[in-house]
Design an enzyme around this catalytic site. Structure first.
Site, short mmCIF file in Angstrom:
data_model
loop_
_atom_site.label_atom_id
_atom_site.label_comp_id
_atom_site.label_asym_id
_atom_site.label_seq_id
_atom_site.Cartn_x
_atom_site.Cartn_y
_atom_site.Cartn_z
N GLU A 39 0.97 -1.25 0.07
CA GLU A 39 -0.05 0.01 0.01
C GLU A 39 1.03 1.36 0.17
O GLU A 39 0.41 2.21 -0.56
CB GLU A 39 -1.17 -0.12 1.31
CG GLU A 39 -2.06 -1.13 1.13
CD GLU A 39 -3.06 -0.76 -0.17
OE1 GLU A 39 -3.14 0.48 -0.61
OE2 GLU A 39 -3.72 -1.75 -0.70
N TYR A 122 -6.91 6.47 4.09
CA TYR A 122 -6.70 5.39 3.07
C TYR A 122 -5.90 4.21 3.36
O TYR A 122 -6.63 2.81 3.29
CB TYR A 122 -6.29 5.97 1.73
CG TYR A 122 -6.24 4.97 0.64
CD1 TYR A 122 -7.42 4.21 0.07
CD2 TYR A 122 -4.71 4.58 0.24
CE1 TYR A 122 -6.87 3.15 -0.82
CE2 TYR A 122 -4.60 3.30 -0.31
CZ TYR A 122 -5.72 2.80 -0.93
OH TYR A 122 -5.39 1.81 -1.69
N ASP A 140 -10.21 5.31 -2.52
CA ASP A 140 -8.99 5.57 -3.19
C ASP A 140 -9.48 6.39 -4.53
O ASP A 140 -10.76 6.33 -4.92
CB ASP A 140 -8.12 4.59 -3.28
CG ASP A 140 -8.42 3.74 -4.53
OD1 ASP A 140 -9.80 3.42 -5.03
OD2 ASP A 140 -7.44 2.99 -5.14
#
Ligand code: SF4
Length: 363
Positions: A39, A122, A140
């Protein structure tokens, strides 16, 4: 045309996901460590480009402990090519924090994950959802695009009201029984089917439910972020090569762009374009290279875009007919051209070196 119900949306989305599996190494993982690494890499890097970096990172740092025990300099070298080095610094800080303060156990709650350096809402929700099935939507750019088109949402996400609106809709549609599958599915759908330009509407399971498609507003949705014109900076760097094929480098400090990365001797100035001979002689004299002791071999110009700055870089390749070891070089350090791979340079300086120094330069 009415809005699609959450039940139908989930059913169609999960079926589409089953029929369109995505072959990326982090999809379906449950271990929070590699999910976190993926991520963070994906924050500024596209999936296809991210894969080799992700594998390289994990082969170098297979677990939290190895990351926490690494030196920052080594980590920055492994990170080279990905840019946005603050991400690497934050990974390092977070790994040390988890090792010392959390007994090496990756946090399991959204709020605790959010507390880690470099982790925003996020990223925390993605890790919490994929690793622990946290029932929070992951929002996102892909999810924003899908929701704004299917539901006709016309607010700009990057405003307080817009953000609230998108999170409300995302929560409404989330499949609380399968939050991990659902969150991954909607992100994949946005990344591969409902893409920014020319989405694949012809074979889209939502064609009959999509407001943007029905009203011919696909190009208008989602509402775009208003981008400020980036500031420009003009940087001048000198690759000084001496008789021993050595050069000078220095480590940047904690401030400004490229924190703690290495660079060549140089300076920034307001005016655009390359510098005159006189200014070059003055600068070189300042680092101990006198007039008549050098020859300008080549000038290379590059442009590089950072998030808020456009950089115009000018590289001057200087042949010095002396030994840099014998001149006053502080705050620079001497480095063999062959060993420049051992220093973590910003991407654009590395590109210049790779493209220009192939004579015995150990890439
Ligand atoms: S119909 Fe087109 S715009 Fe609408 S969700 Fe499908 S791919 Fe996206």
């Amino acid at each position: 045309m009415g809005l699609i119900s959450p039940v139908v949306f989930r059913r169609k989305l999960l079926r589409w996901s089953e029929e369109n599996p995505r072959n990326l190494p982090w999809i379906g993982l449950k271990d929070p460590y590699p999910i976190w690494i993926s991520e963070v890499i994906l924050q500024q890097t596209r999936s296809a480009q991210a894969v080799p970096y992700y594998h390289r990172f994990l082969s170098e740092f297979p677990d939290l402990k190895s990351l926490a025990n690494s030196s920052l300099d080594h980590l920055l070298i492994v990170w080279e090519g990905l840019g946005y080095y603050s991400r690497a610094r934050n990974l390092h800080k977070a790994a040390i924090y988890i090792q010392k303060e959390l007994n090496g156990k990756f946090p399991t709650k959204f709020e605790e994950i959010l507390n880690l350096p470099g982790v925003g809402e996020y990223t925390a929700s993605a890790i919490a959802s994929f690793a622990y099935k946290d029932t929070r939507p992951v929002v996102d750019g892909n999810v924003i695009r899908v929701l704004s088109r299917i539901c006709g949402l016309e607010l700009n996400f990057y405003t307080t009201k817009g953000r609230k609106l998108f999170y409300d809709w995302a929560k409404r549609y989330l499949d609380a029984k399968n939050p991990d599958l659902y969150n991954q599915a909607i992100m994949n759908f946005g990344a591969t089917q409902c893409i920014p330009q020319q989405p694949l509407c012809g074979n889209c399971p939502f064609m009959e439910n999509c407001l943007a498609y029905a009203e011919n507003r696909i190009k208008d949705l989602p509402v775009k972020k208003i981008r400020k014109k980036p500031l420009e900076a003009n940087l001048h760097y000198f690759l000084v090569e001496d008789v021993h094929r050595c050069t000078l480098v220095r480590q940047r400090d904690e401030n400004g762009i490229w924190k703690q990365l290495f660079e060549l001797p140089g300076f920034e100035r307001d005016e655009s374009g390359t510098i005159q001979q006189g200014q070059m002689a003055k600068f070189l004299n300042g680092i101990g290279i006198g007039k008549n002791k050098y020859k300008l071999l080549k000038i290379s110009n590059y442009n590089h875009q950072l998030t808020h700055r456009k950089l115009n870089l000018h590289f001057y390749w200087i042949e010095f007919n002396g030994s840099l070891g014998q001149v006053q070089t502080l705050p620079f350090q001497l480095a063999s051209l062959k060993n420049l791979k051992k220093f973590a340079f910003p991407k654009i300086i590395r590109l210049f070196l790779d493209q220009n120094l192939n004579r015995g330069y150990d890439k």
